[in-house]
Structures are given as structure tokens and as C-alpha cells.
Design a protein around this motif. Structure first.
Motif, PDB file in Angstrom:
ATOM      1  N   UNK A  82      61.625  16.385  36.595  1.00  0.00           N
ATOM      2  CA  UNK A  82      60.701  16.820  37.646  1.00  0.00           C
ATOM      3  C   UNK A  82      60.266  18.272  37.421  1.00  0.00           C
ATOM      4  N   UNK A  83      61.225  19.168  37.169  1.00  0.00           N
ATOM      5  CA  UNK A  83      60.865  20.577  36.981  1.00  0.00           C
ATOM      6  C   UNK A  83      60.017  20.754  35.723  1.00  0.00           C
ATOM      7  N   UNK A 109      67.050  23.736  33.299  1.00  0.00           N
ATOM      8  CA  UNK A 109      67.307  22.370  33.774  1.00  0.00           C
ATOM      9  C   UNK A 109      67.388  21.393  32.603  1.00  0.00           C
ATOM     10  N   UNK A 120      67.059  13.900  36.533  1.00  0.00           N
ATOM     11  CA  UNK A 120      65.899  13.851  37.423  1.00  0.00           C
ATOM     12  C   UNK A 120      65.407  15.254  37.753  1.00  0.00           C
ATOM     13  N   UNK A 121      66.338  16.170  37.945  1.00  0.00           N
ATOM     14  CA  UNK A 121      65.969  17.575  38.166  1.00  0.00           C
ATOM     15  C   UNK A 121      65.146  18.093  36.985  1.00  0.00           C
ATOM     16  N   UNK A 178      63.008  28.723  34.181  1.00  0.00           N
ATOM     17  CA  UNK A 178      63.762  27.847  35.090  1.00  0.00           C
ATOM     18  C   UNK A 178      63.828  26.431  34.529  1.00  0.00           C
ATOM     19  N   UNK A 190      60.973  11.258  40.206  1.00  0.00           N
ATOM     20  CA  UNK A 190      62.273  11.919  40.026  1.00  0.00           C
ATOM     21  C   UNK A 190      62.692  12.756  41.225  1.00  0.00           C
ATOM     22  N   UNK A 191      61.734  13.255  41.985  1.00  0.00           N
ATOM     23  CA  UNK A 191      62.121  13.942  43.226  1.00  0.00           C
ATOM     24  C   UNK A 191      62.770  12.941  44.186  1.00  0.00           C
ATOM     25  N   UNK A 249      56.458  19.455  36.420  1.00  0.00           N
ATOM     26  CA  UNK A 249      55.680  20.424  37.204  1.00  0.00           C
ATOM     27  C   UNK A 249      55.235  21.600  36.332  1.00  0.00           C
TER      28      UNK A 249
END
Lengths: 363, 400
Positions: free
Chosen positions: A305-306, A281, A301-302, A277, A353-354, A309
């Protein structure tokens, strides 16, 4: 893996074989143990520059190849696999982007050819504290002289030219070029857990030349740097996962390889899913930059952030699944864990970023 | 990166737009797809006309071969049709398990005669299919299935019980995994097609926690299947059955269609929870979880696009399919949980005028969606598959 052009495939393959042959994780360990002042191996950086990697996003008229951000991301991803330390992100991506997007012809002519051939290093000096907050700018420029402080500047020690955010005489934020050897620049090497090159920098009336584009330019440059570091993180996280998976297949306890235990298998499957995933992104963000899409800010930003994580999870699991050996300095797991946190924090962590993503969406 | 079309497609786009304008009944514009309803209702004349038009054109299954009535379009052209349907506010009236699962599998494994017989009915939406897979004693361990299928010379005789047969109460035909050899496990399974309209077939709907009955128990008591309705070799059904599951999983992860995406969570939260002076959702904890879910969904969509671009040229779903199901279902379940949470106690309304339609649907979608990580290969089975097939870790179940 994105569908690549022939040029991109060649570039990636070249990066992959150079990294595996010339720059395995043991090279990073050697650099760390040597206490290298700049936080990277200069000889290795010269080799990278000779292969043209520092000029991938620089137009051909200024000595680059103009292959674009997805292409540069492929190289950063391979470098990230073995935690190769170099100024490629700070110089060949961030500083080069600022000059390409906001430089005058004279500024481009002065710096871009040298950045492309690796004879000059650029760096981006934006933050003024330990949390990424590009809108909080105290540094200011009066009469062409820049005064203020910048913190956690990646490759700040090595930089021949600094791209600095500061308020102009009109009070508006913009980007300025400051030479690293200016008498008004005082640098302090920061020794961080990830052993990479970073500096705090004081500017005391250093000569500054404005780039054009103001705060918009700052955001554009930051988004490119964020996508670039996300690509590097993608490589690091994938390698951390693969190294861990290999361990699951070889470490024997209770008479069987520990990878036969479902408790570990499902955590491995979760990591693999997240990595897939996250890859989507990161590649989408880089492609959006190449296409100059209006969605770049939210896609970046997506991705940051992804990817943050995912690298966070994988680096923690790497240590945990290796057990005691993963806690030792002799093993590489600790390098990935330390790099994960430094890279997460760089140019905005997941929380930053979220929040930015939601604000772009209007909530 | 995905190919979003070029000059060649412009002419086709104009053709598709004109055809939709000429054939899609205006009164159905932006109306929900009647297929998505749980209960069968008599279709209106306009709905029937639209289904017939799409069925005759073959555009309900745009990439299926034209010789069996399919659209015969390239993937790029199929995307154009989808985009133009969306633009016109039109739904695709052709669907169900025949389209999602059985058709693609039969196209791959069926004989020419089987394709000629069964594909056109799916293309036109005239024959409704159901799936006879799970049994009371064969869920995640599907190959433990016991439904007996005996060779009686000119036909097969079938006895046993299936469960979770979706839509069996409306189905005309069942694609079914049956046991044709009791001495072996996987190698004793065959794939047969059974007519649901016969005395030996009894269907009992099962009521679920959300009040609906999308699944049934199906009993076969001396039911018959014609010999020509064996797909693939005798005792060779497991391979075909697994292939069909890949189509099922890619379909199940393909979108929120079944349980409805509705409006965005942030819109709902702004209404139910309010905003602060900066326009952010007032509950910051809820806000960050909404963001996380939005991001997860976006990343899933990007991955679906990436898988499509990468698989271009290959036929059938890729190994990434199993990742997609876990990613999609967990994200959509979280979304449903968030929806109920955003609505507060209003989001628990079961019946009555005190609750809006959206609120009553929220609670049922939340409950109904729990099935998505159980059916089609549970979350845990998907993780087993990823571990074994993709990551190469040892297989403890020997089942997949």
C-alpha cells in the motif's frame, strides 16, 4: 537501505552494474518498439539467469543459492530502476515460492532446477477478473483436470509451468501445477499500457497436479509476490524521482533553474520523505519473510500500500515537473507512469491492501 | 536490520530486571510519567526515590559516558533497559531538554570542565534546562536573533528577549544563542549558558489555544553569564546551535510521548461509531482514513528503526533526522484530528463532567499538537533543509 551482509552487497552491486550497462531504459524502449511477443528480451533474461538471479530463493539442492527474499528484492529493485522487463518476479519469485513451500520432492526436482537456471519459466495464475480478488475462485479441478479462466497472468505467455488457484473436489481452494503447453491451455496475449508480458488463460480440462498447503499456501505465495513487486516498484519510483530531480537542477526558466522554486522544492522534499518511508516498509516486509515472522501478511500489505501510494505520486509528479517534454513518447516519464499503475494493480492495489491490513488488525 | 540482541545480552537483561525490581516502587507501576504533566506538582516520596535511584544508576541516560554519571551502556544494552522498564510498567524519570538536546551537544562540543560541571546534574535530574533560541523577530529565520551579549572582562552582560522558551518558568539554567558581533549574521552568534535564578531574568508564561502554558517569554535585562559558560569559540555558536537542533528534531520525532498516543484509533472508533456486521468500523470513509494513519505511523516507526540500524557505529543523528520530524509530526497531527472526529461533538468538550477525561484531553492534544509543525524548525523549514542538504537544490534563504 537496509544493513546488508557481504553477500547481499555483492549481489546488489552486480545487479546495479549489469542493469546500468546492459539494460538501461533504452533497452526497455527497444523491446517495446520491437513488439516482443513475450513482453521481455529473451537474451537479457538468459544473461540474468546465468548470473544466478532466478535461483536466489531456491534451495541449493535444487540448483539455487538460497540467499532469501531480501536478497532477491535487492535485484528486483535494481531492475525496477530501468524498468527492465523479465520473468524474474513471476518465475524466480512467485512460481518458485509456490514450489519451495508446497511442492513434493518430485515436483521440486522436476521444476526448481530449471527455474533456477532460467530454462523454464513459471507464472502465477490467480485472478479471474480485472480486480485482485484471490478469494473469488471459479476455476475447479475434477479427476486431475483443471477447468476455468484466469486473467492478467503476469508472464502468462512465456510460462512453461503455471501455478493456478482452483477449487478441488472438496470445494476448497488450493494451488495446482499446469504445464504451459498442455493441450487444454489456451492463452491470449494482453497488450497493456506498460508493454510487459501478460495473458488471459483458458483452461479446458488441462492436466493439473496439486501442491500441498491449500488456501494458506496461496496467501503465502501471494505475499511473497507482493513483497517482490513492491521491491521492484521501490527501484522504479526512486529512479523516477532521481530523473525528475536532475531535471529540476538543469531546466532553466525565468533565468534560473526551476529547482530553485520553493513550490517545486517542497514537492520534491515530500517525495523524498515518502520514498524513505516506503523503503522502510518494503525492506521490513522482505526481512519478515526471510525470518518467517507471523507478521508477514500485515507487513506485506503495509509495504504494498505505501509503495503503491508513493510510486503513484512520484510517477505523476515526474510527468508534471517535466512539463510538455514529459508528455511525449520520446521521453521516459510515460514509461514510469504506465508501469506504476500496472504494478499498483498487480497482486492488490492500495485499497485492497489497506482493507486487508485493517482486517488483520481486527477493524 | 536491527540487532535485537543475542546471548551476550541475556545476562545483562537479568541484571537490569533484578535492579528494576529492587528499586522501582510498586505504587508507581503503570502510572504516567509525572514529567509529562504541564503543571509542576510536588513529587511524592516514591517518585522522588525512583528519580534518585535512576539518577544515581545513570540509566535515565543509559548511553552517556559513565565518567559523568551516565549509564555507560551500549545501544543494545540501552534497548534492554528500555524494554525492561516497559515490562515492569516503569517510566524513565530523567528527561527534559537537558537530556534531549543540551546534554548530547555539550558532550560533543563542551570542554572537559564544562562536562564535569553540567552533565551530572542532567543525569541525576537535578538541574532543569530551557532553550533560549527564538526571538520575536527570529523564528524560522533564527540567525536574525538580536539578544546582545557583551564582554565585560570578567563576565558577559546579556540584554534582549527570547520567546517560546519551553519550561522557562521551572528552569534552573538556559542554553542560549546570543549576538556577540553585530557586523555579521551567522558568524556573530555565540552559545552561552545563563543562570535563570538571577535578578536580570524575567519569565512570563504564554497561554496557548489549548489552555496550557508550556512556553514562556524570557527577558534578559543586564543579566550575567560567567565567562566559563561560553560553549565553543566566541562567535562560533551557530554550528553548535544547529547541531543541538538536530538533537531536538530527532527527539521531537521520536514518539508521541509529548501529546500521548492513548488507545488505538480503531478501538475508539468501534466505541463511538460502531461496527458493521463484518466487524468493520461502520463509517467506511473514516475507517479508510484511520487505516491510512495507522500505516503512516507504522512506516514512520519502521523508518526510525532502520535509521537506528544504519547509524549504528556513527555518533549523533543522521541526515534522515529532518525527514523524521515532518513524517512524525504530520502523522501525529492527523491522528489527533481523527481522534476528535471519532468522538464527534464529545471530542470538543473543554471542561465539565459531561465529558470524559479522555475526551477533554483529546481536544487539548489536538490543539497543542499544532505547535509541533511550527517549533523545532517548521514543516516548511524542514522541507527547505531536505531540498538543500539532501537533494542538492539551490538554497534561496542562505540560512541553514
Amino acid at each position: 537501505m537496509a544493513v546488508l551482509s557481504e553477500e547481499q552487497s555483492m549481489l546488489r552491486d552486480a545487479a546495479k552494474s549489469w542493469v546500468q550497462e546492459k539494460s538501461p531504459v533504452s533497452a526497455f524502449r527497444k523491446m517495446r518498439d520491437s513488439g516482443a511477443e513475450l513482453g521481455y528480451d529473451v537474451a537479457a533474461w538468459n544473461e540474468m539467469a546465468e548470473m544466478g538471479w532466478a535461483g536466489v530463493i531456491i534451495p541449493e539442492e535444487y540448483g539455487g543459492s538460497n540467499f532469501g527474499y531480501l536478497s532477491l528484492g535487492l535485484i528486483l529493485e535494481e531492475l525496477g530502476r530501468t524498468l527492465t522487463a523479465s520473468p524474474l518476479l513471476a518465475s524466480g519469485l512467485a512460481a518458485a515460492s509456490a514450489l519451495v513451500l508446497g511442492g513434493s520432492d518430485a515436483q521440486k526436482s522436476e521444476w526448481l532446477p530449471k527455474i533456477a537456471e532460467g530454462t523454464a519459466v513459471g507464472a502465477l495464475a490467480v485472478d479471474e477478473g480485472p480486480h485482485h480478488n484471490p478469494s473469488k475462485v471459479e476455476a475447479s479441478v475434477k479427476g486431475g483436470k483443471l477447468t476455468g479462466k484466469k486473467a492478467f497472468v503476469l508472464e502468462g505467455m512465456a510460462a512453461d509451468v503455471l501455478v493456478v488457484s482452483a477449487k478441488g473436489e472438496d470445494g476448497k481452494v488450493g494451488l495446482y501445477l499446469v504445464k504451459g503447453d498442455d493441450a487444454g491451455v489456451k492463452r491470449t496475449r494482453l497488450h497493456l499500457a506498460d508493454s510487459r508480458g501478460a495473458a488471459n488463460i483458458e483452461f479446458n480440462g488441462a492436466a493439473a497436479e496439486a501442491l500441498s498447503g491449500g488456501a494458506d499456501l496461496l496467501e503465502k505465495v501471494l505475499d511473497r509476490a507482493r513483497a517482490g513487486i513492491a521491491a521492484e516498484m521501490l527501484g522504479s519510483a526512486n529512479q523516477a524521482f532521481e530523473t525528475t530531480l536532475e531535471y529540476l537542477k538543469t531546466r532553466v526558466q525565468f533565468g534560473q533553474v526551476i529547482g530553485s522554486f520553493q513550490a517545486l522544492q517542497h514537492r520534491a522534499a515530500k517525495m523524498f520523505t515518502d520514498l524513505e518511508l516506503a523503503r522502510s516498509t518494503v525492506e521490513a516486509a522482505l526481512a519478515a519473510i526471510d525470518a518467517d515472522s507471523p507478521d508477514v501478511p500485515e507487513l506485506v500489505s503495509l509495504a504494498k500500500a505505501k509503495m503503491g501510494d508513493t510510486f503513484h505520486l512520484v510517477s505523476n509528479e515526474m510527468v508534471q515537473m517535466h512539463g510538455g517534454i514529459g508528455m511525449t513518447d520520446a521521453h521516459d516519464a510515460g514509461f514510469y507512469l504506465k508501469r506504476a499503475r500496472a504494478a499498483e494493480a498487480a497482486f492488490g492495489n492500495q485499497a485492497f491492501h489497506r482493507d486487508r491490513y485493517a482486517r488483520i488488525q481486527g477493524y | 536490520m536491527a540487532d535485537f540482541g543475542g546471548g551476550d545480552l541475556d545476562a545483562f537483561r537479568a541484571e537490569a530486571r533484578a535492579w528494576i525490581e529492587a528499586n522501582f516502587p510498586a505504587e508507581l507501576k503503570n502510572k504516567p510519567n509525572p514529567m509529562m504533566r504541564e503543571e509542576a506538582v510536588e513529587p511524592s516520596p516514591a517518585q522522588q526515590a525512583w528519580k534518585k535511584a535512576m539518577g544515581d544508576k545513570g540509566w535515565g541516560v543509559p548511553t552517556w559516558p559513565a565518567q559523568y554519571g551516565g549509564g555507560g551502556l551500549s545501544p543494545a544494552e540501552a534497548r534492554v533497559v528500555q524494554q525492561e522498564l516497559g515490562r515492569a510498567g516503569a517510566y524513565n524519570p530523567i528527561g527534559g531538554m537537558g537530556v534531549m538536546m543540551f546534554g548530547p551537544t555539550l558532550l560533543e562540543y563542551g570542554t572537559e570542565a564544562q562536562k564535569q560541571e553540567h552533565i551530572p546534574g542532567i543525569v541525576k535530574g537535578e538541574v532543569w534546562w530551557c532553550q533560549g533560541y527564538s526571538e520575536p523577530g527570529a523564528g524560522s529565520d533564527l540567525a536574525a536573533l538580536q539578544t546582545r551579549c557583551e564582554d565585560k572582562g570578567d563576565h558577559f552582560l546579556i540584554n534582549g528577549q527570547k520567546i517560546w522558551t519551553s519550561g522557562a518558568q521551572y528552569a534552573d539554567m538556559c542554553f542560549c544563542l546570543v549576538r556577540t558581533d553585530t557586523t555579521k549574521k551567522h558568524e556573530g552568534i555565540s552559545f552561552v549558558l545563563i543562570d535563570m535564578h538571577q535578578p536580570g531574568v524575567e519569565v512570563r508564561p504564554i497561554k496557548l489555544i489549548n489552555g496550557t502554558s508550556p512556553f514562556c517569554e524570557t527577558f534578559f535585562t543586564d543579566a550575567r553569564a560567567e565567562k566559563k559558560n561560553l560553549v565553543g569559540p566566541l562567535n562560533g555558536g551557530w554550528t553548535i546551535g544547529k547541531r543541538l537542533l538536530q538533537h531536538e528534531r530527532s527527539g521531537l520525532s521520536g514518539g508521541g510521548g509529548m501529546f500521548g498516543m492513548g488507545r488505538s484509533l480503531d478501538n475508539m472508533a468501534k466505541e463511538y461509531v460502531g461496527v458493521d456486521e463484518a466487524g468493520r468500523i461502520a463509517d467506511s470513509d473514516l475507517r479508510s482514513r484511520i487505516i491510512q494513519n495507522d500505516m503512516d505511523w507504522r512506516a514512520f516507526q519502521q523508518t526510525a528503526m532502520r535509521a537506528m540500524a544504519e547509524a549504528k557505529g556513527n555518533s549523533g543523528p543522521s541526515a534522515a533526522t529532518s525527514i523524521m520530524k515532518n513524517a512524525a509530526t504530520s502523522t501525529l497531527q492527523t491522528r489527533a484530528e481523527l481522534t476528535v472526529e471519532i468522538m464527534g461533538a464529545q471530542g470538543l468538550g473543554w471542561t465539565g463532567d459531561e465529558f470524559s477525561k479522555e475526551e477533554k484531553e483529546a481536544v487539548r492534544s489536538w490543539l497543542g499538537g499544532k505547535a509541533t509543525t511550527i517549533y523545532g524548525g517548521s514543516q516548511e523549514v524542514q522541507s527547505n533543509i531536505i531540498s538543500k542538504r539532501i537533494l542538492g537544490l539551490p538554497d534561496l534563504t542562505q540560512n541553514h
